[in-house]
Design a protein around this motif. Structure first.
Motif, PDB file in Angstrom:
ATOM      1  N   PHE A  13       9.475  -0.735  -1.492  1.00  0.00           N
ATOM      2  CA  PHE A  13       9.232  -1.295  -2.820  1.00  0.00           C
ATOM      3  C   PHE A  13       7.786  -1.161  -3.283  1.00  0.00           C
ATOM      4  CE2 PHE A  13      12.809  -3.969  -1.172  1.00  0.00           C
ATOM      5  CZ  PHE A  13      13.788  -3.458  -2.001  1.00  0.00           C
ATOM      6  N   VAL A  14       7.053  -0.178  -2.773  1.00  0.00           N
ATOM      7  CA  VAL A  14       5.670   0.050  -3.194  1.00  0.00           C
ATOM      8  C   VAL A  14       5.426   1.549  -3.340  1.00  0.00           C
ATOM      9  CG1 VAL A  14       3.239  -0.110  -2.528  1.00  0.00           C
ATOM     10  CG2 VAL A  14       4.751  -2.051  -2.141  1.00  0.00           C
ATOM     11  N   GLY A  15       4.989   1.973  -4.523  1.00  0.00           N
ATOM     12  CA  GLY A  15       4.521   3.342  -4.712  1.00  0.00           C
ATOM     13  C   GLY A  15       5.616   4.400  -4.719  1.00  0.00           C
ATOM     14  N   HIS A  16       5.297   5.561  -4.130  1.00  0.00           N
ATOM     15  CA  HIS A  16       6.189   6.721  -4.139  1.00  0.00           C
ATOM     16  C   HIS A  16       7.320   6.594  -3.128  1.00  0.00           C
ATOM     17  CE1 HIS A  16       3.405   9.192  -6.577  1.00  0.00           C
ATOM     18  NE2 HIS A  16       2.448   8.602  -5.893  1.00  0.00           N
ATOM     19  N   PHE A  17       8.471   7.191  -3.477  1.00  0.00           N
ATOM     20  CA  PHE A  17       9.569   7.304  -2.514  1.00  0.00           C
ATOM     21  C   PHE A  17      10.318   8.606  -2.739  1.00  0.00           C
ATOM     22  CE2 PHE A  17      11.510   5.146  -6.167  1.00  0.00           C
ATOM     23  CZ  PHE A  17      12.674   5.885  -6.361  1.00  0.00           C
ATOM     24  N   ALA A  53      -5.269  -0.005  -8.842  1.00  0.00           N
ATOM     25  CA  ALA A  53      -5.343  -1.395  -9.306  1.00  0.00           C
ATOM     26  C   ALA A  53      -4.103  -2.194  -8.947  1.00  0.00           C
ATOM     27  CB  ALA A  53      -5.543  -1.420 -10.820  1.00  0.00           C
ATOM     28  N   ILE A  54      -3.072  -1.527  -8.393  1.00  0.00           N
ATOM     29  CA  ILE A  54      -1.832  -2.221  -8.078  1.00  0.00           C
ATOM     30  C   ILE A  54      -2.018  -3.074  -6.826  1.00  0.00           C
ATOM     31  CG2 ILE A  54       0.565  -1.905  -7.363  1.00  0.00           C
ATOM     32  CD1 ILE A  54       0.626   0.614  -9.032  1.00  0.00           C
ATOM     33  N   PRO A  55      -1.606  -4.341  -6.854  1.00  0.00           N
ATOM     34  CA  PRO A  55      -1.739  -5.208  -5.676  1.00  0.00           C
ATOM     35  C   PRO A  55      -0.668  -4.876  -4.641  1.00  0.00           C
ATOM     36  CG  PRO A  55      -0.673  -6.400  -7.462  1.00  0.00           C
ATOM     37  CD  PRO A  55      -1.043  -5.052  -8.007  1.00  0.00           C
ATOM     38  N   TYR A  56      -0.966  -4.003  -3.710  1.00  0.00           N
ATOM     39  CA  TYR A  56      -0.002  -3.604  -2.696  1.00  0.00           C
ATOM     40  C   TYR A  56       0.301  -4.751  -1.750  1.00  0.00           C
ATOM     41  CZ  TYR A  56      -0.127   1.311  -3.918  1.00  0.00           C
ATOM     42  OH  TYR A  56       0.015   2.498  -4.572  1.00  0.00           O
ATOM     43  N   ARG A  91      16.406   5.621   0.655  1.00  0.00           N
ATOM     44  CA  ARG A  91      15.060   5.970   0.216  1.00  0.00           C
ATOM     45  C   ARG A  91      14.038   5.811   1.330  1.00  0.00           C
ATOM     46  NH1 ARG A  91      14.944   2.991  -5.735  1.00  0.00           N
ATOM     47  NH2 ARG A  91      16.230   4.567  -6.801  1.00  0.00           N
ATOM     48  N   TYR A  92      13.114   6.773   1.376  1.00  0.00           N
ATOM     49  CA  TYR A  92      11.980   6.706   2.302  1.00  0.00           C
ATOM     50  C   TYR A  92      10.717   6.511   1.474  1.00  0.00           C
ATOM     51  CZ  TYR A  92       8.408   7.988   5.638  1.00  0.00           C
ATOM     52  OH  TYR A  92       7.301   7.975   6.445  1.00  0.00           O
ATOM     53  N   TRP A  93       9.992   5.431   1.756  1.00  0.00           N
ATOM     54  CA  TRP A  93       8.799   5.070   0.995  1.00  0.00           C
ATOM     55  C   TRP A  93       7.551   5.530   1.746  1.00  0.00           C
ATOM     56  CZ3 TRP A  93       9.322   2.263  -3.656  1.00  0.00           C
ATOM     57  CH2 TRP A  93      10.643   1.874  -3.938  1.00  0.00           C
ATOM     58  N   TYR A 103       8.878   6.508  -8.370  1.00  0.00           N
ATOM     59  CA  TYR A 103       7.690   5.677  -8.222  1.00  0.00           C
ATOM     60  C   TYR A 103       8.014   4.262  -8.681  1.00  0.00           C
ATOM     61  CZ  TYR A 103       2.793   4.343  -8.082  1.00  0.00           C
ATOM     62  OH  TYR A 103       1.601   3.736  -7.742  1.00  0.00           O
ATOM     63  N   HIS A 104       7.525   3.302  -7.930  1.00  0.00           N
ATOM     64  CA  HIS A 104       7.810   1.885  -8.152  1.00  0.00           C
ATOM     65  C   HIS A 104       6.488   1.155  -8.343  1.00  0.00           C
ATOM     66  CE1 HIS A 104      10.478  -1.691  -7.107  1.00  0.00           C
ATOM     67  NE2 HIS A 104       9.276  -2.222  -7.182  1.00  0.00           N
ATOM     68  N   TRP A 105       6.388   0.388  -9.430  1.00  0.00           N
ATOM     69  CA  TRP A 105       5.162  -0.379  -9.616  1.00  0.00           C
ATOM     70  C   TRP A 105       5.464  -1.830  -9.969  1.00  0.00           C
ATOM     71  CZ3 TRP A 105       7.000   3.216 -12.993  1.00  0.00           C
ATOM     72  CH2 TRP A 105       7.105   2.874 -14.349  1.00  0.00           C
ATOM     73  N   LEU A 106       4.558  -2.703  -9.564  1.00  0.00           N
ATOM     74  CA  LEU A 106       4.748  -4.140  -9.690  1.00  0.00           C
ATOM     75  C   LEU A 106       4.266  -4.649 -11.043  1.00  0.00           C
ATOM     76  CD1 LEU A 106       3.327  -5.139  -6.200  1.00  0.00           C
ATOM     77  CD2 LEU A 106       5.693  -4.688  -6.810  1.00  0.00           C
ATOM     78  N   LEU A 107       5.047  -5.572 -11.610  1.00  0.00           N
ATOM     79  CA  LEU A 107       4.637  -6.266 -12.828  1.00  0.00           C
ATOM     80  C   LEU A 107       4.204  -7.690 -12.525  1.00  0.00           C
ATOM     81  CD1 LEU A 107       7.519  -5.064 -15.192  1.00  0.00           C
ATOM     82  CD2 LEU A 107       5.244  -4.063 -14.899  1.00  0.00           C
ATOM     83  N   SER A 108       4.852  -8.297 -11.522  1.00  0.00           N
ATOM     84  CA  SER A 108       4.556  -9.662 -11.093  1.00  0.00           C
ATOM     85  C   SER A 108       5.171  -9.819  -9.708  1.00  0.00           C
ATOM     86  CB  SER A 108       5.152 -10.679 -12.075  1.00  0.00           C
ATOM     87  OG  SER A 108       6.557 -10.748 -11.927  1.00  0.00           O
ATOM     88  N   PRO A 109       5.024 -10.979  -9.060  1.00  0.00           N
ATOM     89  CA  PRO A 109       5.656 -11.144  -7.749  1.00  0.00           C
ATOM     90  C   PRO A 109       7.180 -10.961  -7.761  1.00  0.00           C
ATOM     91  CG  PRO A 109       3.984 -12.818  -8.069  1.00  0.00           C
ATOM     92  CD  PRO A 109       4.127 -12.106  -9.378  1.00  0.00           C
ATOM     93  N   ARG A 110       7.838 -11.228  -8.877  1.00  0.00           N
ATOM     94  CA  ARG A 110       9.301 -11.124  -8.957  1.00  0.00           C
ATOM     95  C   ARG A 110       9.800  -9.909  -9.721  1.00  0.00           C
ATOM     96  NH1 ARG A 110      12.757 -14.148  -5.652  1.00  0.00           N
ATOM     97  NH2 ARG A 110      11.852 -16.199  -5.322  1.00  0.00           N
TER      98      ARG A 110
END
Length: 200
Positions: A100-104, A26-29, A93-95, A143-150
């Motif tokens: 800035f998206v998902g696993h690294f 459901a995360i907007p990649y 970091r290697y993603w 793991y990195h997940w988005l809350l909003s565009p910023r």
């Protein structure tokens, strides 16, 4: 008490990560979007320990970033209790998807000057104070997940090695120096639950 706190932190981090993994579809990649390129962050777990910390993370390429957190605690508490340190822990970091998206996966180094002691819940620090420096490195996953565009969140854990050069003192203020030496540490070298803001 120390084991209970460590277990609580690990349970908190992995519960959050598990929830993210279950809902990652459901995360907007941002599929290879050139933005964002620069983020600032604060590790909430370090904030709880009364340590001031701030990090920056710079995008190097589609799947590489450079993360540079700095932690600082200048405070002396009641009864000469100290948790003073100045620590820097840069990491490349290697993603797996994109920056800035998902696993690294990361490779980090660390350096710290410290002055700690008279801490009752940590074995070896209740009756003594240690002053010195350490250096080393390790590997991490996160793991990195988005809350909003910023805004976004990140959970990470790392393991590695540190060479420690120290002086040992009696715990009371102006306590006598007892000895000095060096030691080697292998184990967890970082844990984080960070709140992140993208500057651009």
């Amino acid at each position: 008490m120390r084991h209970i706190r460590i277990q609580f932190i690990f349970i908190l981090v992995f519960t959050l990560v598990s929830g993210v993994l279950r809902s990652q579809e459901a995360i907007p990649y941002r599929l290879y979007d050139p933005i964002p390129r620069l983020a600032v962050k604060s590790n909430l777990l370090y904030d709880v320990s009364l340590g001031l910390n701030l990090g920056v993370e710079l995008k190097l390429s589609k799947r590489l970033t450079l993360d540079v957190p700095v932690m600082y605690n200048p405070f002396t508490f009641k009864d000469n209790t100290k948790w003073k340190n100045l620590t820097v822990q840069p990491e490349v970091r290697y993603w797996l998807c994109e920056s800035f998206v998902g696993h690294f996966f990361g490779v980090h180094g660390h350096y710290s000057n410290f002055n700690v002691g008279n801490i009752g819940f940590i074995s070896g620090l209740k009756d003594h104070r240690y002053r010195g420096w350490l250096a080393g490195g390790g590997v991490s996953w996160g793991y990195h997940w988005l809350l909003s565009p910023r805004w976004s969140m990140e959970a990470t854990i790392g393991f590695g090695y540190a060479y420690i050069d120290y002086e040992k003192f009696e715990a009371p203020k102006c306590g006598l120096k007892l000895n000095e030496g060096t030691t080697h540490y292998v184990g967890p070298t970082k844990i984080g639950l960070s709140l992140i803001y993208f500057l651009k």
